[in-house]
Design a protein around this motif. Sequence first.
Motif, PDB file in Angstrom:
ATOM      1  N   GLN A 239       0.788  -1.017  -0.092  1.00  0.00           N
ATOM      2  CA  GLN A 239      -0.071  -0.189   0.052  1.00  0.00           C
ATOM      3  C   GLN A 239       0.945   1.118   0.078  1.00  0.00           C
ATOM      4  OE1 GLN A 239      -2.755  -0.343   3.214  1.00  0.00           O
ATOM      5  NE2 GLN A 239      -3.593  -2.231   2.679  1.00  0.00           N
ATOM      6  N   ASN A 244      -0.809  -3.500  -5.958  1.00  0.00           N
ATOM      7  CA  ASN A 244      -1.683  -4.422  -5.547  1.00  0.00           C
ATOM      8  C   ASN A 244      -0.962  -5.823  -5.208  1.00  0.00           C
ATOM      9  OD1 ASN A 244      -4.565  -3.445  -5.955  1.00  0.00           O
ATOM     10  ND2 ASN A 244      -3.834  -3.192  -8.110  1.00  0.00           N
ATOM     11  N   GLU A 315     -11.426   1.580  -5.252  1.00  0.00           N
ATOM     12  CA  GLU A 315     -11.300   0.317  -4.423  1.00  0.00           C
ATOM     13  C   GLU A 315     -12.341  -0.517  -4.802  1.00  0.00           C
ATOM     14  OE1 GLU A 315      -8.713  -0.425  -2.616  1.00  0.00           O
ATOM     15  OE2 GLU A 315      -7.816   1.805  -2.710  1.00  0.00           O
ATOM     16  N   ALA A 323      -7.154  -2.406  -6.385  1.00  0.00           N
ATOM     17  CA  ALA A 323      -7.044  -0.887  -6.370  1.00  0.00           C
ATOM     18  C   ALA A 323      -7.016  -0.721  -7.805  1.00  0.00           C
ATOM     19  CB  ALA A 323      -6.369  -0.281  -5.646  1.00  0.00           C
TER      20      ALA A 323
END
Length: 356
Positions: A239, A244, A315, A323
């Motif tokens: 993140q 991802n 999201e 995402a």
Amino acid sequence: MAGPVAGQTHGEGLDARIVVERGSFRLDLALAAAPGDVVALLGPNGAGKTTALRALAGLVPLSGGHLRLDGVALDRTPPESRPVGVVFQDYLLFPHLTALENVAFGPRCQGASRARAREIAATWLEHMGLADLAGVKPRRLSGGQAQRVALARALAVRPRLLLLDEPLAALDARTRLEVRAALRRHLAGFEAVAVLVTHDPLDAMVLADRLVVVEHGRVVQEGRPRDIARRPRTDYIAQLVGLNLYRGTADGHTVRLDAGPAITTTEDLSGPVFVAFPPSAVTLYRDRPSGSSARNLWRCEVTGFETHGDQIRAELTGELPLAADLTTVAAAELGLTPGAPFWAAVKAVQTHAYPA
């Protein structure tokens, strides 16, 4: 855990194992760095970063482990006797002293005469581009100016270890950009060890030679910034660098995820792996695409979205939580709203698989 740093001469630099126990929390982190290295401790709030920094400064006692700097044990050395300079998040300048007097304070404590201490301070303020503010007190300094005075004060004592606790956190975006560049220049010329604590990945990537990522009081990954950005090993790091990330088992070009569908990759691997791809690699369709060349296609729905730079980051949940980044025009054309169903596609060539 960190081991000896390549190229580090025995006895030089930092060699520490920091063990601090507070109630149910236990910090246990090994840290080694050679002179000239800038190491960033990166992690979420409560991970133990600041505790580690305060232990290095002598402000928090060790519950175990050891701390050696240039071969000298500092475990029981009081803070004021350590060859350590500290720049705190809120700078902690003496409000009743001028910028010059703030910087001269350290050399005076080391035994320099008043005249010599002021001479050293004046030189450091000039290095920081603050010579014309020598007689100004902290309340009249901007955030960026105060940060540079704090850095000059830390460097004026010629520390063998420089500790920086979120040094840019209190600055506005524009000032942060300018001060980050200036701080990078000063750290590049620093001949001892510097340890930076931050939660900002950009600060860490720009300022540090090596990242040590801490979660729940322990090291979860360390290495060069570009290596960590390319191969994250936890959801937090993924993140942080905007990827991802999934874990699964590879059989050739197919990775069967521990929780979710299979992903087709270009790498030919076998056994436990991570698979990562950027949100920009995801293409969204309202209807199942018939002519798409993407090998990976999943049914999903939007759970929320936010502005991310000049993009909209959506999201999504469903077969594969992920995402996706879209332009504002694409988001409008797709009718991007929470709860809306979509098909998400990712080409195999845009994925990256690597051993877990």
